[in-house]
Design an enzyme around this catalytic site. Sequence first.
Site, PDB file in Angstrom:
ATOM      1  N   GLY B 292       0.429  -1.128  -0.216  1.00 32.91           N
ATOM      2  CA  GLY B 292      -0.266  -0.225  -0.031  1.00 32.91           C
ATOM      3  C   GLY B 292       0.920   1.591   0.214  1.00 32.91           C
ATOM      4  O   GLY B 292       0.379   2.122   0.104  1.00 32.91           O
ATOM      5  N   LYS B 293       1.990   1.076   0.040  1.00 30.68           N
ATOM      6  CA  LYS B 293       2.713   2.212  -0.667  1.00 30.68           C
ATOM      7  C   LYS B 293       2.898   3.322  -2.035  1.00 30.68           C
ATOM      8  O   LYS B 293       2.452   4.447  -1.741  1.00 30.68           O
ATOM      9  CB  LYS B 293       4.478   2.532  -0.437  1.00 30.68           C
ATOM     10  N   LEU B 294       2.265   2.467  -2.517  1.00 29.67           N
ATOM     11  CA  LEU B 294       1.818   3.017  -3.944  1.00 29.67           C
ATOM     12  C   LEU B 294       0.546   2.242  -3.866  1.00 29.67           C
ATOM     13  O   LEU B 294      -0.053   1.405  -3.901  1.00 29.67           O
ATOM     14  CB  LEU B 294       2.710   1.921  -5.073  1.00 29.67           C
TER      15      LEU B 294
END
Lengths: 357, 357, 357, 357
Positions: B292-294
């Site tokens: 979920g960083k991107l």
Amino acid sequence: MKKKSRFLQTAIEPFAVEAGLTADQILARMERISFQGRNLAKAHRIWQKMLQDDVTIFLGMAGALSAGGLRMAVAHLIANRYVDCLVSTGANLYHDLHETRGRRHYIGSPRENDAALQDEHIDRVYDTYASEDEFVDNDEWIAAFALTLERRPYTTREFLYRLGEYLWKETRREGILTAAYRASVPIFCPAIADSSIGMGLSQARHREADAGHIDVIGDIVESANLVIRRPRTASVVLGGGTPKNFINQASVQAEFYDDRVGGHRYALQIVTDVPHFGGASGSSLEEAQSWGKLATDAEQVTVQADATIALPLLVSALATSARDALAARKPLQFELSGPAMAVEGRPFPPGRFEART
Amino acid sequence: MKKKSRFLQTAIEPFAVEAGLTADQILARMERISFQGRNLAKAHRIWQKMLQDDVTIFLGMAGALSAGGLRMAVAHLIANRYVDCLVSTGANLYHDLHETRGRRHYIGSPRENDAALQDEHIDRVYDTYASEDEFVDNDEWIAAFALTLERRPYTTREFLYRLGEYLWKETRREGILTAAYRASVPIFCPAIADSSIGMGLSQARHREADAGHIDVIGDIVESANLVIRRPRTASVVLGGGTPKNFINQASVQAEFYDDRVGGHRYALQIVTDVPHFGGASGSSLEEAQSWGKLATDAEQVTVQADATIALPLLVSALATSARDALAARKPLQFELSGPAMAVEGRPFPPGRFEART
Amino acid sequence: MKKKSRFLQTAIEPFAVEAGLTADQILARMERISFQGRNLAKAHRIWQKMLQDDVTIFLGMAGALSAGGLRMAVAHLIANRYVDCLVSTGANLYHDLHETRGRRHYIGSPRENDAALQDEHIDRVYDTYASEDEFVDNDEWIAAFALTLERRPYTTREFLYRLGEYLWKETRREGILTAAYRASVPIFCPAIADSSIGMGLSQARHREADAGHIDVIGDIVESANLVIRRPRTASVVLGGGTPKNFINQASVQAEFYDDRVGGHRYALQIVTDVPHFGGASGSSLEEAQSWGKLATDAEQVTVQADATIALPLLVSALATSARDALAARKPLQFELSGPAMAVEGRPFPPGRFEART
Amino acid sequence: MKKKSRFLQTAIEPFAVEAGLTADQILARMERISFQGRNLAKAHRIWQKMLQDDVTIFLGMAGALSAGGLRMAVAHLIANRYVDCLVSTGANLYHDLHETRGRRHYIGSPRENDAALQDEHIDRVYDTYASEDEFVDNDEWIAAFALTLERRPYTTREFLYRLGEYLWKETRREGILTAAYRASVPIFCPAIADSSIGMGLSQARHREADAGHIDVIGDIVESANLVIRRPRTASVVLGGGTPKNFINQASVQAEFYDDRVGGHRYALQIVTDVPHFGGASGSSLEEAQSWGKLATDAEQVTVQADATIALPLLVSALATSARDALAARKPLQFELSGPAMAVEGRPFPPGRFEART
């Protein structure tokens, strides 16, 4: 005041951003930064010097550069005689032929499902696709061409000249093979048996047992004679592989028959392999000096970069910065249509190394 | 006639060499080649989009880019607000400070005898040299500066703002730290303890036991609040390292307190590390999506290249191609002079994650 | 007969295959081959020498080694005092804590669909998966632990000792943190703010504004004091990153206060990064000598290899070959439970570099 | 309780250090770690399966493995029929011949002054030296051998068989060429013209114009026939290069004449090149599936490692773990002494692809 150390003579000059910079201006501003940026700028400078000097320039080409969109850049280098002799993998010549015949490679994804690609007869080269059916057709075209030739061994140099001629007459399209034919620039392909051009030749053989004979040993003799004829040489290598070694081998082999050879005077290589695993592709140019492949006082640089980034920038810059040098240059004139090539009107002895004159 | 495969839609367009091409023209011609050349062209396109979108742009900077001649390119990105927040290693800020203080780095050789260099107090960074004595002086300068600060913990963001201010007032010279100070662009340095800036701080501590206190945990809170305040973010990473992860971590940490965050909307990274050894520097942007960083629909690209080649070309191109977008852009306004930073006039809660509003 | 060149003294001895060879026998047979195989064999020999010499051995650990299955190998090195001090990234300690708390990492695929992983809250590290929900729980556990501590700054060394203690008392399970606690081996984590341990600390801060204070500058002082106390040091680095530089920095910083330090006497690094892009992770040990990080007569070797291949072989070999040296070794005794650590019963001066005695 | 995700099925099992572990025990403990360690363990498992299955196993060998101390490991693989056919660069066969003739390679340094080496006629391969004068003598020996052959084209397969025979009869020493001769294992060398063996052949040509004829196109036909004869194949590749592609090409070419071929059933490669620059050496095995070089359900693994580390460990393990499989294996019997090779007593049609039977 303390005197400056002898090691601290030329300061790094930080790259200054500006709108509208051209390729040669960018490389000029990269000359005093560090790491591979500096090396690429140095490659630019060295290539300019080669063009101003009286040297025979070999270009080696490995990796999927033709499929990957650099074939017209290489054709430009040949047509405008930034280089005098091409040594290539078979694949680069094959993918060039594919496009010169009017077919294309396509933008793809490195993460596509390869089973799905196989189902649709799509061949993948990292992020690039092509039609396998079109490749099969190329192979047959090459076989048919090979059957038009005399039933005797051909060096790859002679074979590829004939192939370029045939391709030009059929298509009138630009490309590496056709540019080399038109500019009479020799191409060697030492590993032709490891390529689809070799596969096409094997299919010619299948049809007629005396067809498809390639004389790769003859290429060794001829490439060494090229160095003996003019011992001042330069080497530009893209991607390592067999072309890198073959160009160096020509120099070493020539030295056996003429001790004035002394290795390349200039060398630049753009590679992604590294030296520390011992492979030839990544080997350093310093190491090449131990073998005498490169003169110990040669100007040389290794650029650790993907050619698809480095070459567009480098050749765009040279197109401006080397314009005068190219105009003034008197490149070697080759005659390539027969079994023995000629340089400046003087043929090489067939199947023999040239004696020192 | 057979229908074209769905995989063969967009043909590779070979790079066409021409004299006088500018950086943006070169990158435009690289959009339809392959491999890392295509990726660099895509990075150019994505950065242009970021600038036209309403996003907060983080720039991560690792590797010896300041010593290596790219500090003024980064300063240009900050001063002209191509980016909104810098996350850097300590070394890059230190080498920037070194030059802003009027000292230089020097062109050197990767093959020099290092014992000889040590004898002359020369420190080597691959092919780049600097004076160790000047470095010792920098450390003392940093210690002296740190002793001018209040005796309380400073986040690196506040500390570096003050450092930039001090440096600007003393030198009036351009550089990364001074550009960030003047443009009120925050800088985070999560691994400050692993750098010569940290060493300078430790020397302040040695002199006064209550000096040199840095609150790196406060940086985590503040960087996450920056994302919570405006969840639409973009990430530009040069070289991986702690900046790459810290930028991603800000996004993940923000998500804990505000589930609208959803990861960066755009991401581009220029790295030389590879994914297959498992390290964070080389990790793929696809992998970042699992965390979920991107955002899973983010526009993203990884360019496998040395920043000393890729950045000069990329920023030179943007200087032309992004001119209008930069003029139209309304970047976030920061207030950085206190323990709690403010965005668009609204301060963050000190030491707390901001509540979803 | 022609005399043998001085360069041709020790012949390559081809590796002889045999059934039943143990790790140390394999490495012994690799000593006279080439390239990285020889380097790994040399690393084995150098580590043996370190253990027989009177040196403080630092171990640096970067890359995803804990998630990737090497945490018990590192715990073995600590528990059996192959090393005297660990410098680690936060991630390696965090993934160790994850498993010590009874959770696992899982075998995954580097080609999995990351959007699908995100949907199921699976975080991917190249070919390895973990549960994001379990990670969230870890973060809270760390925050809760941090709230049990006094409200004052902790060096990472003190904090991690307390963390190891807490973890051991709760779980009685083996791992890096618990092994270091039980063996009283100090751990430094200079980039703790760039990790999930830092994130846990920031969550403690969110709950109580005076919690979660980490004093990374104190770590610099303490690590340098460790070198000043016994200037004979050795460096074993896995993967580069902040640990590599922090270990070298301790040596350089110590030198400022005691000119007898003179750099590490032994150094071995197992890295996958390369020197030619200028980054610290890939920098050569020769370069480290120019900085005085490493003595110019140090025994040193760089092994270009993934630690997940090199370390199992190397440590398995040492478990046999270094048995006697380990039994005879008298490692430094540390006292780590307070704000100032003690060595051999003598505490360091708090917040100050130790004076040369 | 929440059900376990389908992605979290097999936990990582940290490598457990123990004294006295053998190679196969080490690899068994690496099966459930991550990254390249896991891949090497998987390579071990796949090679074991190949040996238990009814497949023809190709071994490709590029990089300086013979000079670098792995020639006896490869000879062991041939003599004990872990493999059925070798495809090699010329250099590996040449450096093997050099040692079989009683000369040696030597331990050197990658940082030596190459001009000094050149002065003393020492050739360097990264960290390994050899005498150039001895190489010159080898070339002459090869030329003399070539002049003993009939004046007709030889495939490299036939030529190298004769060379191995000649070498064995002269030296009675073990090595790759002599092991292949004695075990009647065919060797192909598609890029023979790019090697010192090719140089030796060119010197034979220089002496007698009808000598030194090599038929590399015949090799394509013969290698494809080998696949047509038994379409179940496996590929073991060390280092990429022309051998990697030639092995795959045999499969693709065979498919043209027999659509039952379907690609290799097993594939393992130990390479240091990476896929993202588009070159064939680093290309992924997934990509090979798009071309049909590899069956889409093949068991396959890429190990990103230097063969000088991976191969000693892997082959040492197999020497124990594959003992029973090797004893039970009934490898193909080849007859290699004539222009057309025979398999299990049935010769291939000369110069033609075999018809599907």
